[in-house]
Design an enzyme around this catalytic site. Sequence first.
Site, PDB file in Angstrom:
ATOM      1  N   ARG A   1     -96.439 -36.385  40.730  1.00  0.00           N
ATOM      2  CA  ARG A   1     -96.831 -36.495  39.314  1.00  0.00           C
ATOM      3  C   ARG A   1     -95.649 -37.007  38.489  1.00  0.00           C
ATOM      4  NH1 ARG A   1     -99.646 -31.380  36.833  1.00  0.00           N
ATOM      5  NH2 ARG A   1    -100.146 -32.929  35.226  1.00  0.00           N
TER       6      ARG A   1
ATOM      7  N   CYS B   1     -93.214 -28.993  32.145  1.00  0.00           N
ATOM      8  CA  CYS B   1     -94.112 -29.124  33.296  1.00  0.00           C
ATOM      9  C   CYS B   1     -95.369 -29.827  32.802  1.00  0.00           C
ATOM     10  CB  CYS B   1     -94.404 -27.751  33.894  1.00  0.00           C
ATOM     11  SG  CYS B   1     -95.120 -26.579  32.710  1.00  0.00           S
TER      12      CYS B   1
END
Length: 283
Positions: free
Chosen positions: A180, A238
Amino acid sequence: MNAIVSASELAGALAGPQPPVLLDVRWQLSAPSADGTPSFDGRAAYAEGHLPGAVFVDLDRELAAAPGAGGRHPMPGADAFGAAMRRAGVSSGRPVVVYDGGQGWAAARAWWLLRWAGHPDVRVLDGGLPAWEGPLSTAAPTPEEGDFVPRPRAEEVLDADGAAALARSGVLLDARAGERYRGEVEPIDRVGGHIPGAVSAPTTENVGADGRFRPAGELRARFAALGAAGDAPVGVYCGSGVSGAHEILALAVAGIPAALYVGSWSEWSADPTRPVAVGPDPQ
């Protein structure tokens, strides 16, 4: 004070003269599947068995504000958070121990928020519920109202501009999975990639195969290799401020203070004016 507690240490504390308040924060990032399987229900898992005396806390409703411009799990208001903690029996003069189903992310979110709000004694059960070897209970306690009143510590929190600046002036760690970060996949947000200047530091590498934190020395070495050593300020983000809290907890175990960008990638990527970097290079 150590930020984590072992199951054996917790058992001893619960048998002592001032047992901690126990908060069960079981949560998973999930959604109903195509075959009809419902999304994870933390309250149902709690009802099936929890540490005796533990009170369930709902991450989505009590540890975050409603999703919106601030991301999927924005900061809750201090008043709302304080009220939720008082309902759970939290007081300033009594220790708190938080646990979840073993991943550690949700428990770390509760730990981080309590620390941000000024609670002086809160720890996370290392390894979560799977590490507990004592009996479980299905009884839902009705705790006495606590007296905890949040006194927010602004230095614990980064906004989007602060995160961008820290990526240039200090160390900004991206706690998401490497793919990601690199922008190879993005299952949730508008676009893949990372904040320019951020360093990839997947949360999964903070723990061993048993889900418990690696020793403090190993964590210090890990973060030092990522640039988080010395006097440089450290920040973490995050996807939505949950797994990033786990990275903050790992940094605390290593003795390294850090701030959390709560909006994280869910806020950053929703704004098309903000730059996005892809690939393994931070820039």
